[in-house]
Design a protein around this motif. Sequence first.
Motif, PDB file in Angstrom:
ATOM      1  N   TYR A  48       0.829  -1.212   0.000  1.00  0.00           N
ATOM      2  CA  TYR A  48       0.000   0.000   0.000  1.00  0.00           C
ATOM      3  C   TYR A  48       0.859   1.257   0.000  1.00  0.00           C
ATOM      4  N   PHE A  52       0.474   4.023  -2.870  1.00  0.00           N
ATOM      5  CA  PHE A  52       0.092   5.413  -2.628  1.00  0.00           C
ATOM      6  C   PHE A  52       1.181   6.370  -3.114  1.00  0.00           C
ATOM      7  N   MET A 110      -6.147  -1.259   8.154  1.00  0.00           N
ATOM      8  CA  MET A 110      -5.838  -1.081   6.723  1.00  0.00           C
ATOM      9  C   MET A 110      -7.104  -1.185   5.883  1.00  0.00           C
ATOM     10  N   TRP A 113      -9.016   2.101   6.349  1.00  0.00           N
ATOM     11  CA  TRP A 113      -8.436   3.265   5.671  1.00  0.00           C
ATOM     12  C   TRP A 113      -8.357   3.112   4.170  1.00  0.00           C
ATOM     13  N   PHE A 114      -7.834   1.969   3.754  1.00  0.00           N
ATOM     14  CA  PHE A 114      -7.530   1.820   2.332  1.00  0.00           C
ATOM     15  C   PHE A 114      -8.666   1.128   1.584  1.00  0.00           C
ATOM     16  N   ARG A 119      -5.742  -2.902  -5.706  1.00  0.00           N
ATOM     17  CA  ARG A 119      -5.055  -1.851  -6.464  1.00  0.00           C
ATOM     18  C   ARG A 119      -3.796  -2.416  -7.074  1.00  0.00           C
TER      19      ARG A 119
END
Lengths: 287, 413
Positions: A48, A52, A110, A113-114, A119
């Motif tokens: 992640y 990001f 996680m 938030w994500f 992804r």
Amino acid sequence: MAIYSQILANGLMLGALYACLAVGFSLVWGVLNVINMLHGSFIILGGYLTWFAWHGWGIHPIVMLPVVGALLFALGFALQKLVINRVVSAPVLTTLTLTFGLDMILYNVMTYWFTATPRRVQLDLGAVSLGPVTLPVDRLVGTALALVLTLALYAVMRGSNIGRAIVAVRMDRSAAELMGIRTERIYAITFGIGALMAGVAGVVFASVFPITTNVTGTYLGKAFVVCVVGGLGSVPGALVGGLVLGLVESLAGHWFGPQQAITAGFVLMLAILLTRPTGLVGVRGYE
Amino acid sequence: MFERDLRRRAASTPRRTGLLAAALLAALAGTAAAPALAQETIKIGAPLALTGGLADEGHKQDLVWKMWVEKVNAAGGLAVGDKKMKVELIEYDYQSEGQRASQLAEKLINDDKVQFLFAPFGSGHTKIVGGVGERYQVPTIACVASSESVFDQSLKHLFGTLSPNGGMTTAMVKMFKEKFPDTKTIAVLGRDDVFPKSMAEGIAKAAEAQGLTVAYKELYPVGTMDHAAALSSIKAAKPDWIYVSGYTQDLILARKQMQDLGVTAPIVTMVTGPSYKEFTEGLGKLADGITSSSWWHHATNYTGQGVWPTTADFYKDFQAKTKGADPDYVHGSCAAAGEVIAEALKRTGSLDKAKLRDAIASTDIQTFYGPIKFGPTGMNLPRELPIIQVQDETIKVLAPADIKNAELIAMPK
């Protein structure tokens, strides 16, 4: 024949990634006797951070390699120092439960938030052809990185003072303490290195696999199998275990269909447990 | 040590009994007060996966149900006969664990006294919650379960707004054969899981029935990290059509590895991949050319009853709420699930469970999501489902004819 060279190449590339995934887990288990249930989540956290940085600021994953490594090392070091060290000499079930609980916190934070949305770092470097064999460039790079990182860890373990101290603590904790080694600090450093290796595995994985919290359990499971197959606590063990598992899964997937690939990996693990409990290149006393 | 423990235990016993008595009293008071409370609002219970592996899907349901409740209550509530009652949505996070979904569904029924349940995402968990609803005879509306194996369990209180997934295969084979007459062979790779497996088996059957040869058909287990072996075998089979089923992360990986290993075919279908925007976002250009089927698409244009009279109304509200995101079939189907309840309350004019259940069974309404009419098993009746394709990183609709906005193109080389 062409298909077999392709399948062997697939297996070796996958195997190197497996080795990279498992080496930190194996180190922590071997030295601290802690089964680190956080390992899968550490990998995804590394992934992640990479995603990001790439998505938000266009930072190339290679640049993120040292950054993620340093961040995860700090996280691992702090966790061991502040939390796990308090129970590190308790039976393995206690530390397992502790890291399991910590993993649930990290995993859900996680996901919160994500989100669990898969992804992907879209590098898409293409592929090179060697005769009938197609080699995806990002997997080749991943394989090379996995090998370099694993060998670097091996060099550190063999050549540096810290590495020798870690090995000493692994062999005999009391003797190491008598020699003036601060074992609690070595524990924290070892756990930090374990987290660092998970983090950099996450960076390598980010351009190869989709990143989502859904797969933390899968990664952890693979790390287990690699450790048992290769042998606990040794860097070459993780490397051998990873490569063998990659090859076995790849060949089984071709011969018996993909449905049996994972089964073949577990059958291999069982066979090794029965015949060589120390793993293929494991050290005696760490079975 | 042991002695001290005993003493502590002895000391705590009277206190515990006291607590127990208090709890019993509270429970009794609760049951006495419940009917009075239940008259004031319509309570809908929803065990939701707000954390864990299905969190993304859970949040989608949460979003549209809250939108629906807000809109209903802003208009004064739902009509029950000639009076209006406000709606209260009670949600609990079941953390993507089936066992907990079942416990929370019981809690919703027994403690919160809900009159209806919304089932969570997926055929597996819908089956679990549907079973609890059946036991307590609470009507349960499922908006994201499409496997017939969920609805053929003779659960009389479970109703689903998705059409059977059989509707996604035959029409697709027919259309692709028509547009690309050279299509002779198909390779199928499916995830070994309720929905993706039934799709993989369904497409192979439909393809064979229409004269195609199934050149490769395998399942891959949950937890597969790598598709290279399967894709290398598919490459060797040289099919005209590659069909892969699974969830978004599997499909992103499969597409990426197809590119890496040079595996391609004139038609590549991934189910449900492109139905989710996460798929196209994750793949970027690699998503181009991939076909799929879906239960609903926001390009459709249905008119009907409820808080959103047209698809465009829903789309506009959804975009405003999410700052420009596109709804997918999960959003559409779940938002429409509320209308089933609204209609049943309007027609029965009472909160009697048995009457409501019968009213839901005879639902026959038009909504922004399309027609909802339940078949004998409680599933929405089959209809022509959209076939879609990613072109220039956006979703185009290839069929049915009345909402079509593009022609099928071959996979880019």
